[in-house]
Design a protein around this motif. Sequence first.
Motif, mmCIF file in Angstrom:
data_model
loop_
_atom_site.group_PDB
_atom_site.id
_atom_site.type_symbol
_atom_site.label_atom_id
_atom_site.label_comp_id
_atom_site.label_asym_id
_atom_site.label_seq_id
_atom_site.Cartn_x
_atom_site.Cartn_y
_atom_site.Cartn_z
ATOM 1 N N GLU A 250 0.826 -1.203 0.000
ATOM 2 C CA GLU A 250 0.000 0.000 0.000
ATOM 3 C C GLU A 250 0.858 1.250 0.000
ATOM 4 O OE1 GLU A 250 -2.637 -0.245 3.298
ATOM 5 O OE2 GLU A 250 -3.840 -1.870 2.440
ATOM 6 N N GLN A 251 1.945 1.224 0.763
ATOM 7 C CA GLN A 251 2.843 2.377 0.808
ATOM 8 C C GLN A 251 3.577 2.560 -0.516
ATOM 9 O OE1 GLN A 251 3.206 4.751 3.218
ATOM 10 N NE2 GLN A 251 1.386 3.729 4.044
ATOM 11 N N ILE A 252 3.979 1.450 -1.142
ATOM 12 C CA ILE A 252 4.632 1.543 -2.447
ATOM 13 C C ILE A 252 3.682 2.147 -3.474
ATOM 14 C CG2 ILE A 252 5.500 0.172 -4.396
ATOM 15 C CD1 ILE A 252 6.821 -1.684 -2.379
ATOM 16 N N LEU A 253 2.450 1.691 -3.488
ATOM 17 C CA LEU A 253 1.469 2.222 -4.433
ATOM 18 C C LEU A 253 1.248 3.715 -4.213
ATOM 19 C CD1 LEU A 253 -0.558 1.807 -6.685
ATOM 20 C CD2 LEU A 253 -2.238 1.100 -4.970
ATOM 21 N N LEU A 254 1.179 4.126 -2.954
ATOM 22 C CA LEU A 254 0.999 5.552 -2.655
ATOM 23 C C LEU A 254 2.169 6.372 -3.176
ATOM 24 C CD1 LEU A 254 -0.715 7.707 -1.241
ATOM 25 C CD2 LEU A 254 0.559 7.227 0.873
ATOM 26 N N ASP A 255 3.387 5.867 -2.997
ATOM 27 C CA ASP A 255 4.557 6.588 -3.483
ATOM 28 C C ASP A 255 4.575 6.641 -5.013
ATOM 29 O OD1 ASP A 255 5.519 7.228 -1.003
ATOM 30 O OD2 ASP A 255 6.861 5.498 -0.854
ATOM 31 N N GLN B 296 1.976 6.693 -6.952
ATOM 32 C CA GLN B 296 0.964 7.674 -7.337
ATOM 33 C C GLN B 296 1.459 9.101 -7.119
ATOM 34 O OE1 GLN B 296 -2.218 6.244 -4.826
ATOM 35 N NE2 GLN B 296 -3.082 4.961 -6.438
ATOM 36 N N ASN B 297 2.426 9.263 -6.212
ATOM 37 C CA ASN B 297 2.987 10.580 -5.930
ATOM 38 C C ASN B 297 4.227 10.883 -6.759
ATOM 39 O OD1 ASN B 297 1.035 11.340 -4.048
ATOM 40 N ND2 ASN B 297 2.117 10.316 -2.367
ATOM 41 N N ALA C 121 10.679 3.337 -4.936
ATOM 42 C CA ALA C 121 9.652 2.946 -3.969
ATOM 43 C C ALA C 121 9.966 1.591 -3.355
ATOM 44 C CB ALA C 121 8.291 2.919 -4.647
ATOM 45 N N ARG C 122 10.400 0.670 -4.185
ATOM 46 C CA ARG C 122 10.712 -0.662 -3.660
ATOM 47 C C ARG C 122 11.921 -0.616 -2.737
ATOM 48 N NH1 ARG C 122 9.721 -4.857 -8.763
ATOM 49 N NH2 ARG C 122 7.454 -5.088 -8.407
ATOM 50 N N THR C 123 12.907 0.174 -3.095
ATOM 51 C CA THR C 123 14.089 0.311 -2.235
ATOM 52 C C THR C 123 13.706 0.955 -0.911
ATOM 53 O OG1 THR C 123 15.554 0.495 -4.151
ATOM 54 C CG2 THR C 123 16.377 1.314 -2.034
#
Length: 222
Positions: free
Chosen positions: A192-197, A199-200, A207-209
């Motif tokens: 969820e946090q990766i997806l948010l990043d 989108q930003n 994001a994965r790192t």
Amino acid sequence: MDIFQYTDSDAFKGISTACISDALDTFGINGGLEGLKPLSSGMALAGPAYTLQYEPIAEGEVAQAGEFIDEVPEGCVVVIANGGRQYCTVWGDLLTHFAKIKGLRGTVIDGCCRDVTSILQTGYPLFSLSSYMKSGKNRVKLVAKQEPVTINNIVVCPGDIVVADDSGVIVIPKDMVEQVFQRVKEIEAMEEQILLDLQNGMSMKEARTKHRYNRYALRVNV
């Protein structure tokens, strides 16, 4: 976990088999049952396994359909190990209708079902290798109930949690349910946090790192 208590499996309702697979990977566990697919897209299930083992009959032997359905407790998933045989079926519309009446969660077959049109009309979740019209009567026989069975080299024990969706069928060992559930929630939160990043405006690599995506990679020899 007691086979008659399926509340643990309720926690996995709505969780994707892909996420569960990623969680199992971190423990070095392969729970995926290769080749098994939903009878129709959108089917899903989660519940403790009630296991059945079928074998071919001997020459000249007579074997009726397996009369097991009366014994399956409410809330279970019927798991039928039929050795991947596709020349006859071990499940049809009568079993489906009664399974719904009994409140079973669904059926998983290492083999075939039949009466597809009727089953689809019930909405009952069914996962199998394929469908075929020939009956299993006098072709295969039920030889064991509630014993460990093997499907595509994966051992399924009574009470293991079976989860299935459009991506396939996966099995969580009953003694790993709590650990796997906690890992699933960690992975869901991370994604969820990766997806948010993303989108930003962040790149996938960044994001994965940032969220240490690869810490949930497969562990070998665990």
